[in-house]
Design an enzyme around this catalytic site. Sequence first.
Site, PDB file in Angstrom:
ATOM      1  N   HIS A 109       0.813  -1.223   0.000  1.00  0.00           N
ATOM      2  CA  HIS A 109       0.000   0.000   0.000  1.00  0.00           C
ATOM      3  C   HIS A 109       0.849   1.277   0.000  1.00  0.00           C
ATOM      4  O   HIS A 109       0.349   2.345   0.336  1.00  0.00           O
ATOM      5  CB  HIS A 109      -0.956   0.005   1.207  1.00  0.00           C
ATOM      6  CG  HIS A 109      -2.064  -1.015   1.093  1.00  0.00           C
ATOM      7  ND1 HIS A 109      -2.908  -1.331   2.131  1.00  0.00           N
ATOM      8  CD2 HIS A 109      -2.468  -1.781   0.049  1.00  0.00           C
ATOM      9  CE1 HIS A 109      -3.775  -2.257   1.737  1.00  0.00           C
ATOM     10  NE2 HIS A 109      -3.529  -2.556   0.480  1.00  0.00           N
ATOM     11  N   ALA A 219      -0.047  -8.279  19.511  1.00  0.00           N
ATOM     12  CA  ALA A 219       1.049  -8.730  18.643  1.00  0.00           C
ATOM     13  C   ALA A 219       2.358  -8.885  19.413  1.00  0.00           C
ATOM     14  O   ALA A 219       3.109  -9.840  19.177  1.00  0.00           O
ATOM     15  CB  ALA A 219       1.221  -7.752  17.486  1.00  0.00           C
TER      16      ALA A 219
HETATM   17  N1  APR Z   1      -2.040  -6.779  18.252  1.00  0.00           N
HETATM   18  C1  APR Z   1      -2.581  -7.532  17.275  1.00  0.00           C
HETATM   19  N2  APR Z   1      -3.659  -7.132  16.560  1.00  0.00           N
HETATM   20  C2  APR Z   1      -4.199  -5.934  16.870  1.00  0.00           C
HETATM   21  C3  APR Z   1      -3.689  -5.108  17.876  1.00  0.00           C
HETATM   22  C4  APR Z   1      -2.550  -5.577  18.600  1.00  0.00           C
HETATM   23  N3  APR Z   1      -1.984  -4.873  19.583  1.00  0.00           N
HETATM   24  N4  APR Z   1      -4.442  -3.985  17.937  1.00  0.00           N
HETATM   25  C5  APR Z   1      -5.391  -4.108  16.997  1.00  0.00           C
HETATM   26  N5  APR Z   1      -5.252  -5.288  16.350  1.00  0.00           N
HETATM   27  C6  APR Z   1      -6.045  -5.837  15.247  1.00  0.00           C
HETATM   28  C7  APR Z   1      -7.493  -5.418  15.253  1.00  0.00           C
HETATM   29  O1  APR Z   1      -8.252  -6.304  16.063  1.00  0.00           O
HETATM   30  C8  APR Z   1      -7.865  -5.524  13.786  1.00  0.00           C
HETATM   31  O2  APR Z   1      -8.320  -6.830  13.460  1.00  0.00           O
HETATM   32  O3  APR Z   1      -5.524  -5.323  14.058  1.00  0.00           O
HETATM   33  C9  APR Z   1      -6.528  -5.240  13.062  1.00  0.00           C
HETATM   34  C10 APR Z   1      -6.446  -3.877  12.421  1.00  0.00           C
HETATM   35  O4  APR Z   1      -7.396  -3.792  11.391  1.00  0.00           O
HETATM   36  P1  APR Z   1      -7.550  -2.483  10.485  1.00  0.00           P
HETATM   37  O5  APR Z   1      -7.636  -1.276  11.340  1.00  0.00           O
HETATM   38  O6  APR Z   1      -8.679  -2.736   9.557  1.00  0.00           O
HETATM   39  O7  APR Z   1      -6.154  -2.399   9.700  1.00  0.00           O
HETATM   40  P2  APR Z   1      -5.697  -3.173   8.391  1.00  0.00           P
HETATM   41  O8  APR Z   1      -6.300  -4.531   8.343  1.00  0.00           O
HETATM   42  O9  APR Z   1      -4.223  -3.052   8.321  1.00  0.00           O
HETATM   43  O10 APR Z   1      -6.328  -2.288   7.253  1.00  0.00           O
HETATM   44  C11 APR Z   1      -6.110  -2.650   5.913  1.00  0.00           C
HETATM   45  O11 APR Z   1      -7.209  -0.696   5.160  1.00  0.00           O
HETATM   46  O12 APR Z   1      -7.745   1.553   5.156  1.00  0.00           O
HETATM   47  C12 APR Z   1      -6.917   0.597   4.661  1.00  0.00           C
HETATM   48  O13 APR Z   1      -4.970   1.039   3.510  1.00  0.00           O
HETATM   49  C13 APR Z   1      -5.451   0.848   4.822  1.00  0.00           C
HETATM   50  O14 APR Z   1      -3.687  -0.796   4.842  1.00  0.00           O
HETATM   51  C14 APR Z   1      -4.934  -0.444   5.413  1.00  0.00           C
HETATM   52  C15 APR Z   1      -6.017  -1.431   5.048  1.00  0.00           C
END
Ligand code: APR
Length: 232
Positions: A109, A219
């Site tokens: 991304h 994580a």
């Molecule tokens: N450890 C592990 N997982 C975690 C933690 C943590 N400390 N904190 C939050 N999470 C998890 C949440 O439960 C959720 O399932 O991380 C995930 C984050 O999800 P999103 O906010 O949707 O992020 P992501 O999946 O990276 O988004 C994908 O969406 O808007 C776009 O381009 C943007 O790259 C991004 C894409």
Amino acid sequence: MTKPPSIVILTGAGISAESGIDTFRGGGGLWEQHRVEDVATPEAFARDPDLVLRFYDMRRAAIQTKLPNAAHQALARLEREWPGRVTVVTQNVDDLHERGGSQGVIHMHGEHLSAWCTACDTRHRWTGPLLDRPPCPTCGARALRPDIVWFGEIPYRMDDIQRALADADLFVSIGTSGAVYPAAGFVRLARELGARTLELNLERSQGSAWFDESRLGPASAVVTGWVEDLLT
Ligand code: APR
């Protein structure tokens, strides 16, 4: 001689959450504070470039004040010590994997610390603002934009990712909600191509049913624990 198992790791915002970088979805997530359509589409940039540039200038400045956490460092350790290939594909646009010690990370991304000149199609490492329309170091045009894949644009290096998935014996998804394609579809592809699949996340992701195993928790704990198990 049999080939040592290849591992492909997909990371998302959850791996950087404990470094103090907001995730996108869920309570307090970035997309609750800003509308995607206002700041993360090519149409938004065409309509109101200052708003978009200001948003990314803020994000670019913020990530430079954050530090990698134990999960980033554990993946770098795995890459150093695992006898087979380890490929990290990230949806994250921060540089915490690199600062944690990982090499060759695929940023599907894009990256906050990169600016893309739409006049001459060159990319430049960029740590400062773009709002003041600095000239491109290559051609001088004032046509730099954040090197971020916005909604509606095609993610980077899909060919490399497909190749890595085809070669994977183990596919691991870390800290991603599984809401955004094509990354959300990698687990199914990896399974079809013969890999075992593992999810490491705070909670079950949208594609959780596709994983052979889920380890739930922050994580910094689950990724370090998994790497430790794998290497000992
Ligand atoms: N450890 C592990 N997982 C975690 C933690 C943590 N400390 N904190 C939050 N999470 C998890 C949440 O439960 C959720 O399932 O991380 C995930 C984050 O999800 P999103 O906010 O949707 O992020 P992501 O999946 O990276 O988004 C994908 O969406 O808007 C776009 O381009 C943007 O790259 C991004 C894409």
